[in-house]
Design a protein around this motif. Structure first.
Motif, mmCIF file in Angstrom:
data_model
loop_
_atom_site.group_PDB
_atom_site.id
_atom_site.type_symbol
_atom_site.label_atom_id
_atom_site.label_comp_id
_atom_site.label_asym_id
_atom_site.label_seq_id
_atom_site.Cartn_x
_atom_site.Cartn_y
_atom_site.Cartn_z
ATOM 1 N N GLU A 1 -16.442 -12.063 10.143
ATOM 2 C CA GLU A 1 -16.866 -11.535 8.842
ATOM 3 C C GLU A 1 -16.559 -9.803 8.709
ATOM 4 O O GLU A 1 -16.195 -9.556 7.545
ATOM 5 C CB GLU A 1 -18.551 -11.562 8.730
ATOM 6 N N ARG A 2 -16.714 -9.471 9.773
ATOM 7 C CA ARG A 2 -16.199 -8.121 9.843
ATOM 8 C C ARG A 2 -14.476 -7.591 9.681
ATOM 9 O O ARG A 2 -14.205 -6.896 8.851
ATOM 10 C CB ARG A 2 -16.472 -7.183 11.027
ATOM 11 N N VAL A 3 -13.741 -8.562 10.132
ATOM 12 C CA VAL A 3 -12.318 -8.479 9.941
ATOM 13 C C VAL A 3 -11.908 -8.660 8.656
ATOM 14 O O VAL A 3 -11.234 -8.310 8.057
ATOM 15 C CB VAL A 3 -11.712 -9.384 10.947
ATOM 16 N N LEU A 4 -12.479 -10.140 8.170
ATOM 17 C CA LEU A 4 -12.431 -10.274 6.650
ATOM 18 C C LEU A 4 -12.730 -8.924 5.453
ATOM 19 O O LEU A 4 -12.016 -8.839 4.634
ATOM 20 C CB LEU A 4 -13.256 -11.222 6.094
ATOM 21 N N GLN A 5 -13.776 -8.379 6.172
ATOM 22 C CA GLN A 5 -14.178 -7.101 5.245
ATOM 23 C C GLN A 5 -13.163 -6.128 5.401
ATOM 24 O O GLN A 5 -12.761 -5.331 4.384
ATOM 25 C CB GLN A 5 -15.466 -6.471 5.861
ATOM 26 N N VAL A 6 -12.499 -5.817 6.693
ATOM 27 C CA VAL A 6 -11.350 -4.846 6.772
ATOM 28 C C VAL A 6 -10.182 -5.474 5.568
ATOM 29 O O VAL A 6 -9.652 -4.477 5.089
ATOM 30 C CB VAL A 6 -10.959 -4.766 8.134
ATOM 31 N N ILE A 7 -9.794 -6.634 6.082
ATOM 32 C CA ILE A 7 -8.791 -7.185 5.144
ATOM 33 C C ILE A 7 -8.857 -7.204 3.671
ATOM 34 O O ILE A 7 -8.201 -6.731 2.899
ATOM 35 C CB ILE A 7 -8.453 -8.627 5.502
ATOM 36 N N ALA A 8 -10.303 -7.466 3.348
ATOM 37 C CA ALA A 8 -10.360 -7.254 1.878
ATOM 38 C C ALA A 8 -10.415 -5.947 1.225
ATOM 39 O O ALA A 8 -10.003 -5.908 0.035
ATOM 40 C CB ALA A 8 -11.896 -7.909 1.485
ATOM 41 N N ASN A 9 -10.882 -5.303 1.941
ATOM 42 C CA ASN A 9 -10.703 -3.486 1.604
ATOM 43 C C ASN A 9 -9.122 -3.301 1.739
ATOM 44 O O ASN A 9 -9.093 -2.735 0.647
ATOM 45 C CB ASN A 9 -11.376 -2.767 2.646
ATOM 46 N N LEU A 10 -8.408 -3.639 2.552
ATOM 47 C CA LEU A 10 -6.806 -3.268 2.417
ATOM 48 C C LEU A 10 -6.387 -3.964 1.289
ATOM 49 O O LEU A 10 -5.253 -3.149 0.388
ATOM 50 C CB LEU A 10 -6.528 -3.391 3.813
ATOM 51 N N VAL A 11 -6.561 -5.238 1.199
ATOM 52 C CA VAL A 11 -5.817 -6.098 0.329
ATOM 53 C C VAL A 11 -6.382 -5.460 -1.256
ATOM 54 O O VAL A 11 -5.645 -5.257 -2.111
ATOM 55 C CB VAL A 11 -5.971 -7.467 0.338
ATOM 56 N N GLY A 12 -7.903 -5.408 -1.375
ATOM 57 C CA GLY A 12 -8.221 -4.755 -2.450
ATOM 58 C C GLY A 12 -7.737 -3.406 -3.105
ATOM 59 O O GLY A 12 -7.493 -3.344 -4.215
ATOM 60 N N ASN A 13 -7.665 -2.564 -2.126
ATOM 61 C CA ASN A 13 -6.930 -1.498 -2.599
ATOM 62 C C ASN A 13 -5.528 -1.829 -2.949
ATOM 63 O O ASN A 13 -4.936 -1.074 -3.877
ATOM 64 C CB ASN A 13 -6.638 -0.470 -1.246
ATOM 65 N N ALA A 14 -4.780 -2.376 -2.301
ATOM 66 C CA ALA A 14 -3.345 -2.791 -2.608
ATOM 67 C C ALA A 14 -3.464 -3.264 -4.005
ATOM 68 O O ALA A 14 -2.381 -2.968 -4.906
ATOM 69 C CB ALA A 14 -2.886 -3.713 -1.634
#
Length: 406
Positions: A284-297
């Motif tokens: 869940e925490r790694v998905l949060q990191v990826i979602a943040n980076l992809v969401g910013n992109a």
């Protein structure tokens, strides 16, 4: 702990007096070398008015801010030296207790830090063979300086911890009070969207409903970020790292963000190179990191662009990257983008400035690191590492139940 340092090496007993409210002194601790007198020494602890504090040399230090070396009246006189001792007049009331503890001579020094008097440190002798001179006074003054610094640092730490706890409680209460009405808004806007006909006539109604839902989603993310921030500051975020299929993690992240990318006509791509199998992480925490980076992109990439999520072997780690075809990040801004609340002026309206700092903290608690490479006009690539499951036992040091700040 401070009071125990000189006992029994240069003192039979030691006490620390701390200034409290105006005209009051608190004898915080009294330590005696003789265990049989320790209980008696504790009777000296507690609050007392400054104008009646004993021994009298302590009051003199509080008044002048200078160390004193005193002989107690009635005690056997020590040989006089060029450093003449101050003479202390007989006292009443607590004098009997002090004499019973064996007070013959003492050095009292101020506890001062940052220009503020915190209190007084007193080392005392009750033996004829333990005399004090200039060197002992200098030693006591140095001990006082170090003790004052330690006490001040402890107070600052306690104050910071109280502030963190108060903020955590405030954020938790506010977040709880916001979550309920937000959940109602999200549920009802979703219901409205489903009930609206798909005809063009309903398009004008659909757009404001979608705007409400997007605003509610943004508020939910903000609440989550604030809660995470409070937990990070308090060291209360826990991760449960177990082996996870990297390709599955990327697919799950892409599915979460596919609709958001489609609204801007962006291509979302993913790829996993050979040699990448499982990573040791909290899903869940790694998905949060990826979602943040992809969401910013997605947020910063113009319509028709591309966002690519990749995973590649990186020694005994796995390297994950998020590349976009956005405007890029100027060099002078790259060093600050992981700072809390920091945002470039031209994009300040697009977020809270918390996402990347939280992502960095979550990556680091996994034992990885995160960085960015970018060129203005060509886009940006964010990289972060996670331990490979097979290598974790010998290199990562990440264990189940790891707590940030522990």
């Amino acid at each position: 702990r401070v009071a125990r340092l000189p006992v029994p090496f240069v003192a039979d007993w030691c006490m620390v007096d701390m200034m409290e409210r105006e005209a009051m002194l608190r004898r915080a601790v009294v330590v005696h070398a003789d265990p049989q007198k320790s209980e008696l020494a504790r009777l000296l602890q507690g609050q007392t008015p400054m104008d009646s504090v004993l021994p009298a040399g302590v009051a003199r230090v509080l008044e002048t801010g200078e160390a004193v070396l005193c002989e107690v009246a009635g005690a056997p006189a020590a040989p006089r030296s060029p450093d003449a001792h101050d003479s202390e007049p007989p006292v009443s009331a607590s004098e009997a207790l002090l004499k019973e503890l064996g007070l013959r001579r003492y050095i009292a020094v101020p506890l001062v830090t940052r220009g503020t008097m915190l209190g007084v440190l007193t080392i005392a002798s009750g033996r004829d063979d333990l005399l004090y001179g200039a060197e002992d006074r200098a030693l006591a003054e140095e001990l006082g300086r170090r003790a004052a610094l330690a006490i001040d640092n402890a107070r600052l730490y306690e104050s910071a911890q109280r502030a963190i706890r108060a903020r955590e409680e405030l954020v938790a209460v506010v977040s709880h009070d916001l979550k309920s009405p937000l959940a109602t808004i999200v549920m009802n806007t979703s219901l409205l969207r489903r009930k609206l006909p798909s005809s063009e006539e309903a398009a004008e109604l659909r757009r404001p409903v979608e705007r409400i839902q997007k605003s509610a989603d943004r508020m939910n993310r903000l609440i989550r970020d604030l809660l995470d921030l409070a937990k990070l500051d308090g060291g209360h975020i826990r991760i449960q790292p177990v082996p996870h299929d990297v390709a599955g993690l990327l697919s799950d992240a892409i599915e979460l963000l596919r609709e958001e990318a489609a609204e801007k006509s962006l291509r979302l791509e993913q790829g996993v190179e050979l040699g990448v199998d499982r990573a040791l992480c909290d899903r869940e925490r790694v998905l949060q990191v990826i979602a943040n980076l992809v969401g910013n992109a997605i947020k910063f990439t113009p319509a028709g662009g591309e966002v690519a999520l990749r995973a590649a072997p990186w020694g005994r780690e796995v390297l994950l990257s998020v590349r976009d075809t956005g405007p890029g990040i100027p060099e002078d801004q790259r060093a600050r983008i992981f700072e809390r609340y920091w945002q470039a002026k031209e994009t300040a309206h697009k977020g809270t400035g918390l996402g990347l700092s939280i992502a960095k903290a979550l990556v680091e608690v996994h034992g990885g690191r995160i960085w960015v490479e970018s060129k203005v006009g060509e886009g940006s690539t964010f990289f972060f590492t996670l331990p490979l499951a097979e290598a974790a036992g010998t290199t990562s040091g990440v264990a189940a139940g790891t707590r940030l700040g522990a």
